[in-house]
Design a protein around this motif. Structure first.
Motif, mmCIF file in Angstrom:
data_model
loop_
_atom_site.group_PDB
_atom_site.id
_atom_site.type_symbol
_atom_site.label_atom_id
_atom_site.label_comp_id
_atom_site.label_asym_id
_atom_site.label_seq_id
_atom_site.Cartn_x
_atom_site.Cartn_y
_atom_site.Cartn_z
ATOM 1 N N ALA A 93 -18.036 -11.214 4.692
ATOM 2 C CA ALA A 93 -18.192 -9.813 4.276
ATOM 3 C C ALA A 93 -16.854 -9.312 3.753
ATOM 4 C CB ALA A 93 -18.664 -8.960 5.450
ATOM 5 N N LEU A 94 -16.900 -8.659 2.601
ATOM 6 C CA LEU A 94 -15.669 -8.302 1.894
ATOM 7 C C LEU A 94 -15.618 -6.808 1.617
ATOM 8 C CD1 LEU A 94 -13.158 -9.528 0.298
ATOM 9 C CD2 LEU A 94 -14.605 -9.360 -1.725
ATOM 10 N N PHE A 95 -14.443 -6.210 1.832
ATOM 11 C CA PHE A 95 -14.184 -4.835 1.425
ATOM 12 C C PHE A 95 -13.048 -4.855 0.424
ATOM 13 C CE2 PHE A 95 -11.568 -1.011 1.730
ATOM 14 C CZ PHE A 95 -12.498 -0.012 1.497
ATOM 15 N N ALA A 96 -13.289 -4.318 -0.775
ATOM 16 C CA ALA A 96 -12.277 -4.261 -1.822
ATOM 17 C C ALA A 96 -11.873 -2.808 -2.044
ATOM 18 C CB ALA A 96 -12.807 -4.874 -3.113
ATOM 19 N N GLU A 97 -10.600 -2.532 -1.940
ATOM 20 C CA GLU A 97 -10.111 -1.171 -2.175
ATOM 21 C C GLU A 97 -10.301 -0.804 -3.646
ATOM 22 O OE1 GLU A 97 -6.025 1.394 -1.437
ATOM 23 O OE2 GLU A 97 -5.900 -0.634 -2.271
ATOM 24 N N PRO A 98 -10.908 0.351 -3.939
ATOM 25 C CA PRO A 98 -11.065 0.752 -5.348
ATOM 26 C C PRO A 98 -9.726 1.166 -5.955
ATOM 27 C CG PRO A 98 -11.872 2.475 -3.876
ATOM 28 C CD PRO A 98 -11.549 1.303 -3.011
ATOM 29 N N ASP A 99 -9.583 0.912 -7.256
ATOM 30 C CA ASP A 99 -8.339 1.239 -7.973
ATOM 31 C C ASP A 99 -7.129 0.795 -7.172
ATOM 32 O OD1 ASP A 99 -9.594 2.321 -10.209
ATOM 33 O OD2 ASP A 99 -9.758 4.303 -9.289
ATOM 34 N N SER A 100 -7.124 -0.455 -6.784
ATOM 35 C CA SER A 100 -6.127 -0.981 -5.845
ATOM 36 C C SER A 100 -4.882 -1.446 -6.584
ATOM 37 C CB SER A 100 -6.744 -2.133 -5.047
ATOM 38 O OG SER A 100 -5.870 -2.586 -4.054
ATOM 39 N N TYR A 101 -4.013 -0.500 -6.892
ATOM 40 C CA TYR A 101 -2.750 -0.784 -7.566
ATOM 41 C C TYR A 101 -1.661 0.029 -6.886
ATOM 42 C CZ TYR A 101 -5.994 -2.621 -11.002
ATOM 43 O OH TYR A 101 -7.015 -3.321 -11.609
ATOM 44 N N HIS A 102 -0.754 -0.663 -6.215
ATOM 45 C CA HIS A 102 0.280 -0.003 -5.430
ATOM 46 C C HIS A 102 1.656 -0.450 -5.914
ATOM 47 C CE1 HIS A 102 -2.628 1.393 -2.366
ATOM 48 N NE2 HIS A 102 -3.223 0.240 -2.587
ATOM 49 N N LEU A 103 2.528 0.525 -6.150
ATOM 50 C CA LEU A 103 3.916 0.232 -6.482
ATOM 51 C C LEU A 103 4.732 0.329 -5.193
ATOM 52 C CD1 LEU A 103 6.218 -0.340 -8.405
ATOM 53 C CD2 LEU A 103 6.326 2.120 -8.927
ATOM 54 N N LEU A 104 5.179 -0.815 -4.707
ATOM 55 C CA LEU A 104 5.950 -0.839 -3.472
ATOM 56 C C LEU A 104 7.410 -0.567 -3.787
ATOM 57 C CD1 LEU A 104 3.298 -2.118 -2.515
ATOM 58 C CD2 LEU A 104 4.645 -3.736 -1.157
ATOM 59 N N ARG A 105 7.917 0.480 -3.147
ATOM 60 C CA ARG A 105 9.322 0.853 -3.276
ATOM 61 C C ARG A 105 9.928 0.878 -1.879
ATOM 62 N NH1 ARG A 105 10.441 4.284 -8.195
ATOM 63 N NH2 ARG A 105 12.379 4.620 -7.083
ATOM 64 N N PHE A 106 11.209 0.565 -1.812
ATOM 65 C CA PHE A 106 11.865 0.470 -0.512
ATOM 66 C C PHE A 106 13.155 1.280 -0.454
ATOM 67 C CE2 PHE A 106 9.420 -3.362 -1.360
ATOM 68 C CZ PHE A 106 8.602 -3.419 -0.237
ATOM 69 N N ASP A 107 13.301 2.242 -1.379
ATOM 70 C CA ASP A 107 14.502 3.069 -1.418
ATOM 71 C C ASP A 107 14.365 4.239 -0.450
ATOM 72 O OD1 ASP A 107 12.437 4.039 -2.944
ATOM 73 O OD2 ASP A 107 13.694 4.736 -4.601
ATOM 74 N N ASN A 108 14.216 3.914 0.816
ATOM 75 C CA ASN A 108 14.126 4.904 1.877
ATOM 76 C C ASN A 108 14.893 4.366 3.079
ATOM 77 O OD1 ASN A 108 12.076 3.384 3.686
ATOM 78 N ND2 ASN A 108 11.002 3.487 1.723
ATOM 79 N N PRO A 109 15.245 5.222 4.035
ATOM 80 C CA PRO A 109 16.077 4.753 5.157
ATOM 81 C C PRO A 109 15.483 3.588 5.932
ATOM 82 C CG PRO A 109 16.022 7.155 5.103
ATOM 83 C CD PRO A 109 15.028 6.688 4.083
ATOM 84 N N GLU A 110 14.156 3.489 5.975
ATOM 85 C CA GLU A 110 13.520 2.410 6.743
ATOM 86 C C GLU A 110 13.323 1.146 5.903
ATOM 87 O OE1 GLU A 110 12.164 5.507 6.494
ATOM 88 O OE2 GLU A 110 13.027 6.230 8.375
ATOM 89 N N THR A 111 13.540 1.223 4.602
ATOM 90 C CA THR A 111 13.248 0.143 3.642
ATOM 91 C C THR A 111 11.856 -0.441 3.891
ATOM 92 O OG1 THR A 111 14.391 -1.559 4.985
ATOM 93 C CG2 THR A 111 15.666 -0.445 3.252
ATOM 94 N N THR A 112 10.879 0.455 4.000
ATOM 95 C CA THR A 112 9.493 0.047 4.201
ATOM 96 C C THR A 112 8.589 0.789 3.230
ATOM 97 O OG1 THR A 112 9.060 1.754 5.878
ATOM 98 C CG2 THR A 112 9.868 -0.387 6.667
ATOM 99 N N HIS A 113 7.379 0.257 3.067
ATOM 100 C CA HIS A 113 6.347 0.922 2.277
ATOM 101 C C HIS A 113 5.015 0.658 2.968
ATOM 102 C CE1 HIS A 113 4.859 2.515 -1.715
ATOM 103 N NE2 HIS A 113 3.739 2.106 -1.139
ATOM 104 N N SER A 114 4.247 1.728 3.210
ATOM 105 C CA SER A 114 2.992 1.596 3.943
ATOM 106 C C SER A 114 1.797 1.930 3.056
ATOM 107 C CB SER A 114 2.973 2.514 5.174
ATOM 108 O OG SER A 114 3.922 2.089 6.129
ATOM 109 N N ILE A 115 0.711 1.207 3.267
ATOM 110 C CA ILE A 115 -0.574 1.431 2.608
ATOM 111 C C ILE A 115 -1.622 1.574 3.700
ATOM 112 C CG2 ILE A 115 -2.339 0.479 1.076
ATOM 113 C CD1 ILE A 115 -0.109 -1.157 -0.260
ATOM 114 N N ARG A 116 -2.422 2.633 3.634
ATOM 115 C CA ARG A 116 -3.447 2.849 4.655
ATOM 116 C C ARG A 116 -4.835 2.738 4.038
ATOM 117 N NH1 ARG A 116 -4.567 4.333 9.684
ATOM 118 N NH2 ARG A 116 -6.219 5.826 10.156
ATOM 119 N N LEU A 117 -5.651 1.902 4.622
ATOM 120 C CA LEU A 117 -7.047 1.743 4.232
ATOM 121 C C LEU A 117 -7.908 2.333 5.336
ATOM 122 C CD1 LEU A 117 -6.967 -2.000 3.087
ATOM 123 C CD2 LEU A 117 -6.555 0.028 1.700
ATOM 124 N N ILE A 118 -8.839 3.211 4.973
ATOM 125 C CA ILE A 118 -9.658 3.868 5.979
ATOM 126 C C ILE A 118 -11.136 3.564 5.734
ATOM 127 C CG2 ILE A 118 -7.980 5.711 6.338
ATOM 128 C CD1 ILE A 118 -9.763 7.545 4.673
#
Length: 241
Positions: A78-103
């Motif tokens: 069984a597969l779930f595909a995020e619609p319009d799934s295009y994310h630009l990951l940037r890390f220019d923040n104090p934590e050097t992280t980037h989060s994506i949330r799927l609900i």
């Protein structure tokens, strides 16, 4: 009429007849957090901390970004595909992280997380804005329709000599698929937090080791771009804590 609740289903007996009705569907929410690393340590920008893997000198990273697209999660086919799934990951923040949330993922558990480093050919050849794709962004080529999949810019220092490093990797054939298989104790119901390490060092020291002095720039050469693409294909790995 009698009613029995059985978790996901409701059983009703009306006049001796049995009826089956689905109850509320279980859903899963996932937060994917990507951690920019240089080896085992968090990436540090704008400091000459990193050894040239294939030659002399040290380098610093001024900018690092990448596109991640076609994000899917699956369980038992069984597969779930995020619609319009295009994310630009940037890390220019104090934590050097980037989060994506799927609900509201209609799966009881998750076994695989799959995505592409880069942009699929159809979207890469279009000027339509979808997700984080924007033809007016700094990640779009200015000489043809398409996007830079991975961008790393910095500076190499050898003694007193300082020279720029510019790596802009695109072309549709440079997209690379990543498949993360989750262990059973991670793939559970409810909200799930998953962590991924993005090891920038692998860009220059993966299947092919790169001497930054000899290859200080990659933009239009397809062979050099393909070599870096094979390197960044192993750049993202799970971090199970």
């Amino acid at each position: 009429m009698r009613i029995w609740m059985t978790g996901l289903a409701i059983l009703l007996v009306v006049g001796g007849a049995l009826f089956f009705a689905l109850g509320p569907q279980r859903t899963t929410s996932i937060t994917l957090t990507f951690h920019a690393k240089m080896g085992d340590d968090p990436l540090v920008f704008d400091e000459f901390l990193y050894e040239n893997p294939g030659g002399p000198g040290t380098f610093r990273v001024r900018d690092f970004r990448l596109y991640l697209s076609n994000l899917t999660v699956s369980q038992d086919g069984a597969l779930f595909a995020e619609p319009d799934s295009y994310h630009l990951l940037r890390f220019d923040n104090p934590e050097t992280t980037h989060s994506i949330r799927l609900i509201d993922i209609p799966l009881g558990s998750i076994e695989h997380v799959r995505f592409m480093i880069g942009v699929d050919p159809e979207a890469n050849g279009s000027i339509q804005a979808r997700g984080d794709l924007d033809p007016n962004s700094q990640m779009a080529w200015n000489w043809e329709v398409g996007y830079k999949f991975v961008v790393m810019e910095g500076t190499l220092r050898i003694g007193a000599e300082v020279s720029p490093l510019v790596y802009h990797v695109g072309f549709s054939e440079n997209a690379r698929e990543v498949d993360i298989q989750l262990p059973p104790d991670i793939a559970v119901e409810g909200d799930v937090d998953l962590h991924m390490n993005v090891d920038v060092a692998k860009l220059f020291d993966g299947p092919t080791q790169v001497d930054l002095r000899k290859l200080s720039s990659v933009k239009f050469n397809r062979e050099d771009a393909a070599m870096l693409a094979y390197n960044y294909a192993v750049m993202i790995t799970p971090s199970f804590k």
